[in-house]
Design a protein around this motif. Structure first.
Motif, mmCIF file in Angstrom:
data_model
loop_
_atom_site.group_PDB
_atom_site.id
_atom_site.type_symbol
_atom_site.label_atom_id
_atom_site.label_comp_id
_atom_site.label_asym_id
_atom_site.label_seq_id
_atom_site.Cartn_x
_atom_site.Cartn_y
_atom_site.Cartn_z
ATOM 1 N N LEU A 187 0.848 -1.193 0.000
ATOM 2 C CA LEU A 187 0.000 0.000 0.000
ATOM 3 C C LEU A 187 0.877 1.235 0.000
ATOM 4 N N GLU A 189 1.407 5.128 1.111
ATOM 5 C CA GLU A 189 0.941 5.998 2.193
ATOM 6 C C GLU A 189 0.506 7.354 1.658
ATOM 7 N N SER A 198 -3.997 5.275 3.929
ATOM 8 C CA SER A 198 -3.935 4.854 2.524
ATOM 9 C C SER A 198 -4.982 5.618 1.722
ATOM 10 N N GLU A 238 -6.565 0.452 2.426
ATOM 11 C CA GLU A 238 -6.277 -0.374 3.600
ATOM 12 C C GLU A 238 -7.483 -1.247 3.954
ATOM 13 N N TRP A 250 4.064 -1.112 3.506
ATOM 14 C CA TRP A 250 3.778 0.279 3.141
ATOM 15 C C TRP A 250 4.901 0.864 2.287
#
Length: 286
Positions: A187, A189, A198, A238, A250
């Protein structure tokens, strides 16, 4: 009725072919790749090789071919511009010459850029990468063909589409693949100023999109290059990762990403369409 769909082997086209066939349309598919969901008649060729005769007897044309990957378009701006804009103009020209056609063009919510959400169709476009800029150029072409050259056109700005047959390069497909292979889901940030870690995306099911495409294409009263948002329900990435399950890794924010997508859908809802399938519910069976 007879409908031609360019890019008929694509993810979303599989759902659209099924919808149009269920509604009694004879579907002509065009793609360089083999189709998964079969159209009634298939032309395996580049869109640029279509000619006037291929449009004879066709009532509706869905311009679904496109070089779709945003990072790829940014890495190859000249090639992707040729692939996307030139082919769209070629198809619009054929439709103008053949006469009596209505053209549907699929655009993207990404061209709203940094406009505040929820995004409305009358907001000034603000593309921040080549893929969205190319879509905007073709939107403008559709409007010009409708208003100056007498060709009926309609445009839908799609948000984050999910569903069966989705492309392998989509985030959702990558998440599901990572889970299957026992790898972490990655993911990106958001900035420190954001209230969510997210990005938030507006997810809409491909089957619901197909219903919207059918409505916008076959509604007789509209064909002047009008633009309609086609979205669904907003979730953070997320939330999506947690629904799939597994480890999350992340990564830093990428420069072309906007942190929140959300559609204002008053315009298309006034025609009687609304999304039905939520992505979190769909993921339980994916």
């Amino acid at each position: 009725m007879k409908t031609l769909i360019s890019g008929s082997a694509g993810f979303l086209s599989q759902h659209i072919i099924s919808k149009f066939q269920k509604e009694g349309h004879y579907v002509v598919g065009v793609d360089k790749r083999p189709e998964r969901y079969k159209s009634d008649y298939f032309i395996q060729d580049d869109v640029r090789n279509l000619g006037y005769r291929d449009l004879l007897g066709v009532d509706f044309v869905l311009s679904m071919h496109w070089r779709t990957n945003i990072p790829d378009c940014s890495r190859h701006p000249r090639e992707s511009t040729s692939d996307n804009i030139d082919t769209t103009i070629h198809l619009l020209e054929l439709c103008k010459e053949a006469g009596g056609k209505k053209v549907f063009f699929p655009s993207t919510a990404s061209l709203y850029g940094n406009n505040p959400t929820p995004w409305k169709e009358d907001m000034p476009p603000s593309p921040i990468e080549f893929y969205s800029w190319q879509k905007l150029a073709c939107e403008n072409a559709c409007k010009m063909y409708a208003q100056s050259l007498g060709l009926d056109t309609v445009v839908a700005r799609f948000f984050q589409i999910f569903g069966e047959f989705q492309r392998e390069d989509t985030a959702l497909a990558a998440f599901l693949r990572a889970k299957k292979n026992g790898q972490p889901i990655t993911l990106t940030e958001t900035t420190a100023q954001s209230s969510f870690r997210s990005g938030q995306r507006d997810f809409v099911y491909a089957g619901d999109v197909a219903d919207a495409v059918y409505l916008l294409t076959t509604t007789n009263a509209r064909g002047g290059g009008e633009i309609y948002n086609v979205g669904g329900t907003v979730h953070t990435m997320e939330e999506i990762a947690n629904a799939i399950g597994g480890e999350v890794k992340w990564l830093p924010r990428r420069p072309w990403e906007v942190e929140r997508h959300e559609a204002n859908m008053d315009k298309i809802k006034a025609l009687g369409w609304s999304p039905k399938t939520d992505v979190l519910s769909w993921l339980k069976y994916a």
